[in-house]
Design an enzyme around this catalytic site. Sequence first.
Site, mmCIF file in Angstrom:
data_model
loop_
_atom_site.group_PDB
_atom_site.id
_atom_site.type_symbol
_atom_site.label_atom_id
_atom_site.label_comp_id
_atom_site.label_asym_id
_atom_site.label_seq_id
_atom_site.Cartn_x
_atom_site.Cartn_y
_atom_site.Cartn_z
ATOM 1 N N ASP A 1 -4.602 -2.825 5.021
ATOM 2 C CA ASP A 1 -5.092 -2.244 6.272
ATOM 3 C C ASP A 1 -6.605 -2.256 6.388
ATOM 4 O OD1 ASP A 1 -5.689 -0.387 4.382
ATOM 5 O OD2 ASP A 1 -4.435 1.218 5.194
ATOM 6 N N ASP B 1 0.854 -1.188 0.000
ATOM 7 C CA ASP B 1 0.000 0.000 0.000
ATOM 8 C C ASP B 1 0.888 1.236 0.000
ATOM 9 O OD1 ASP B 1 -2.333 -1.387 0.076
ATOM 10 O OD2 ASP B 1 -2.589 -1.297 2.239
ATOM 11 N N ASP C 1 -9.295 -5.792 2.370
ATOM 12 C CA ASP C 1 -7.991 -6.346 1.994
ATOM 13 C C ASP C 1 -7.847 -7.790 2.443
ATOM 14 O OD1 ASP C 1 -6.939 -4.122 0.696
ATOM 15 O OD2 ASP C 1 -6.268 -3.205 2.566
#
Length: 1241
Positions: free
Chosen positions: A785, A465, A789
């Site tokens: 997070d 990310d 996900d």
Amino acid sequence: MTNPSDRVLPANSMAESREGDFGCTVMELRKLMELRSRDALTQINVHYGGVQNLCSRLKTSPVEGLSGNPADLEKRRQVFGHNVIPPKKPKTFLELVWEALQDVTLIILEIAAIISLVLSFYRPAGEENELCGQVATTPEDENEAQAGWIEGAAILFSVIIVVLVTAFNDWSKEKQFRGLQCRIEQEQKFSIIRNGQLIQLPVAEIVVGDIAQVKYGDLLPADGILIQGNDLKIDESSLTGESDHVKKSLDKDPMLLSGTHVMEGSGRMVVTAVGVNSQTGIILTLLGVNEDDEGEKKKKGKKQGVPENRNKAKTQDGVALEIQPLNSQEGIDNEEKDKKAVKVPKKEKSVLQGKLTRLAVQIGKAGLLMSALTVFILILYFVIDNFVINRRPWLPECTPIYIQYFVKFFIIGITVLVVAVPEGLPLAVTISLAYSVKKMMKDNNLVRHLDACETMGNATAICSDKTGTLTMNRMTVVQAYIGGIHYRQIPSPDVFLPKVLDLIVNGISINSAYTSKILPPEKEGGLPRQVGNKTECALLGFVTDLKQDYQAVRNEVPEEKLYKVYTFNSVRKSMSTVIRNPNGGFRMYSKGASEIILRKCNRILDRKGEAVPFKNKDRDDMVRTVIEPMACDGLRTICIAYRDFDDTEPSWDNENEILTELTCIAVVGIEDPVRPEVPDAIAKCKQAGITVRMVTGDNINTARAIATKCGILTPGDDFLCLEGKEFNRLIRNEKGEVEQEKLDKIWPKLRVLARSSPTDKHTLVKGIIDSTVGEHRQVVAVTGDGTNDGPALKKADVGFAMGIAGTDVAKEASDIILTDDNFTSIVKAVMWGRNVYDSISKFLQFQLTVNVVAVIVAFTGACITQDSPLKAVQMLWVNLIMDTFASLALATEPPTESLLKRRPYGRNKPLISRTMMKNILGHAFYQLIVIFILVFAGEKFFDIDSGRKAPLHSPPSQHYTIVFNTFVLMQLFNEINSRKIHGEKNVFSGIYRNIIFCSVVLGTFICQIFIVEFGGKPFSCTSLSLSQWLWCLFIGIGELLWGQFISAIPTRSLKFLKEAGHGTTKEEITKDAEGLDEIDHAEMELRRGQILWFRGLNRIQTQIDVINTFQTGASFKGVLRRQNMGQHLDVKLVPSSSYIKVVKAFHSSLHESIQKPYNQKSIHSFMTHPEFAIEEELPRTPLLDEEEEENPDKASKFGTRVLLLDGEVTPYANTNNNAVDCNQVQLPQSDSSLQSLETSV
């Protein structure tokens, strides 16, 4: 006024009520939480007088929460219980000893030793008959003969030592893992309001009456009733099997259950049941967390002949479990299906685990063959020598003597097997992993699944990310576009008209989660603390920079007055809040990705604060002149807008109608600086052969700018940057299905995937893992997070969840939690992972050298001298050295930066490289030459009596003592050689940093001195002179010199050497075994080999699987796996008055991530997320704005080429080129620039 429910309380409940001094009892609350929807509302309103009155009964305030008085909290725990599930008692030391005794080879050795012991006391009539063979005859020898029992006793004693050491290791491992488990549980906290303050409280400390703040991504730790909610949607599939998200509201369904996930919205609840009294706790109890009780019932049932017609609990696809009602047709049908069920593929084991099991099986086979051959040759030699050459008759009185010989031969054979079987391998793995995990905590890696630690060493790709991982997650507004003016710096509030300023302040203050706050800095002169969503904190900071007070606005409009909230999710990419105007009507504030919100705006505020028309052309100009320049500076762009409604209330559920005709207030640019240490970390990854890809929801320009700053992209590189839509268009066929061939053309060059959804991330990860392009298969690590996900984190070989910004759902799906959300911590995890791999390889190099030498010496000695130069007890000591001590010494080497200078090992790279094979064979050659010289010529060199062909029960000889002592000392010095496995010259490098290694080597040497000098008959040793000791020491040190010679030989020149310890290759997998993992293939080989008892080798897998005691959370699959699958649930356990609906209970929600619930204390860890059960393809959820695409032809026409960093044009259709300098990019023209820019909040 007395509530009606006071009059209907049962007598026992009243007693409990008086005792606890609360207005309701545990059983009443349990029954209340079993109700749903209207039934629950009726019960709350009729019997309790509403939620507010229920709070009064529980002596709590819906706004202030509990006071936090310790006496009050303790009283609540006594009355309503603790929020923990009682863990299963750990195994006692005696139980661990009993388990260690189950080892097959030790059992055989014990039996042989007992037979030897018994026979040593037996004095047959023909003992002194010369026809019975060679027996001690001198007076001195007769004393020794009478002490023949010592050998058997010594073997038994050695076995006891080995067992005790094994049991102690298991005990210490379990203790350590439970300690790590406690650490993980302490990390699990929940937002609780106490004394008016929002605090983060460990879930185990939550009590009935607490007011909990519920938000998106939370895993509910207890049962509760909603007090206030905003667009709250819960995933209850973990309890009800219902896959659709359930809307929760005060007027429809306020019941919130433990173990369920908050998928959308926010709210507050009053906790009504905790621990075993919560719905999850009740079901876990029914499913048999307390196994002892279940076992007793099963035994009683068998004794009484109770027919087993109870329900079967079945697992399906490794992730789902379903409990069917009694005698239901559905249950009968499922039983039929069960009979026809084919074995379902299990989740793939770790790469190292598969290779180790395969190698252990191969070594075990070879050891068994050598052991059997040794026994056969010894017996054959004895038979030929006595009955053929010496022509002795088989006399009845000689039978016990012969049996003693045969037992001796058998003991030698079994001892060869004990040495050959790499029993220390699982211990080395466990010690190395446990040591690494403990140290990784200091490097901000909280490992939940131990095997993830070593898997990380194999990682070839990291999909990371952006926000918080590569960047600091310290967001601030640095630019703004308000009233037609682009402010490059935050302006003074004086430049805005009051009504514009009010719109900005209200639009941000009200339309943000009230849990997001800006707090004063902890230290004077520090930065203000950001609590909650970082993007919202940046906007609140913008309000503060404008000298305004957002809290004053929130006090005027508290959460209870918010009329309707459309919370942010991955589909909306925006958030909207509706409030009532004091003068009538409604006002809705919206914020979100600038492209998405602007597309819904038809007006915009001008310099005078008036709303003027906002046409498509104006929108395109704004994108080109404002949003794109901001994005090229690496800023995230957020648009703030509003809309007024008249008194006629619209249909709030029709979002497409509500979220239109907005008026744009402002567009702000939010900066999230790249972490200063990240570029260096990414450079290290590149050096280590690991490809870093950035997967983000931001627009392509922002993502590309950040990727360039990080070093993921560099000018001149031939790499791709794609948006999610373009990525999907390139990899899917006409039916919308992902084609691996198309994906294989994209992912090798893909470096940035922008504007992506969680589904896109999962598709990319799955595609890379499943790809067969390239020499080796990829091992992928992923960071995540958010709640969505989960699938990607589950699919990845190693899933990293953010410890600070990550949701509970993401943490449950992960293998490792980054406690600092920092990318550099991932690089440290790579170092530790590779260090584990190297530690195991070091141990293997050392152990296999010992194995080869010990087995060949025993075998050759048996063939030539009819005896083994290394006695049984001596071999057990050697086994202890090379198993327990060596694994401790070699598995605790700390990692170094040099580990990052090598390429990843890959899935199919062998455990034993050609360099290691060179070292093993080279050192084995040296040791064998030395041992054979000592065995066959040592007595002449040292001028001592020969120990060869000694009679039965003969005393220990100096000759064989020197052989044994030299052998052990060579192993000790070779242990130093084994510290380096890649051809390094300096084997002493960093040795003083490893205190454990130095201690083990020194301790072993001291023990060896005592064994030789004082071991006597039990160890078959006699004391040596100083000169003999010096010679033994000199030969041992020769190992170091010989090691230098071997390392000087280039491995390339030794082409005849082969590698060993490969993973299972595709060519070796039969068609009917395609779904099985590495372990399964190894087991299939065993079955073919007809070595059934040798399955004791699977201790290796069992010991590595001690990992499970460390894994967090739990699944009911884990509960049921420990039970006999034929055992049914006893429906009688469920009281009729509180019948729990378990028809499809927990359907598609119980997963493999955590397998042993009894190791968990916190109920918070008990459920995993249903999204983790991933089908082959996940349907892609269309975004709201996708429906507004004006013309698909234009869209496809718009994306025709991809511009690479070096300016080369590729045939890939992509609207977003990869040029680093945004000012030099020639963007293709289209009707709407927005088609190229879509950003997520």
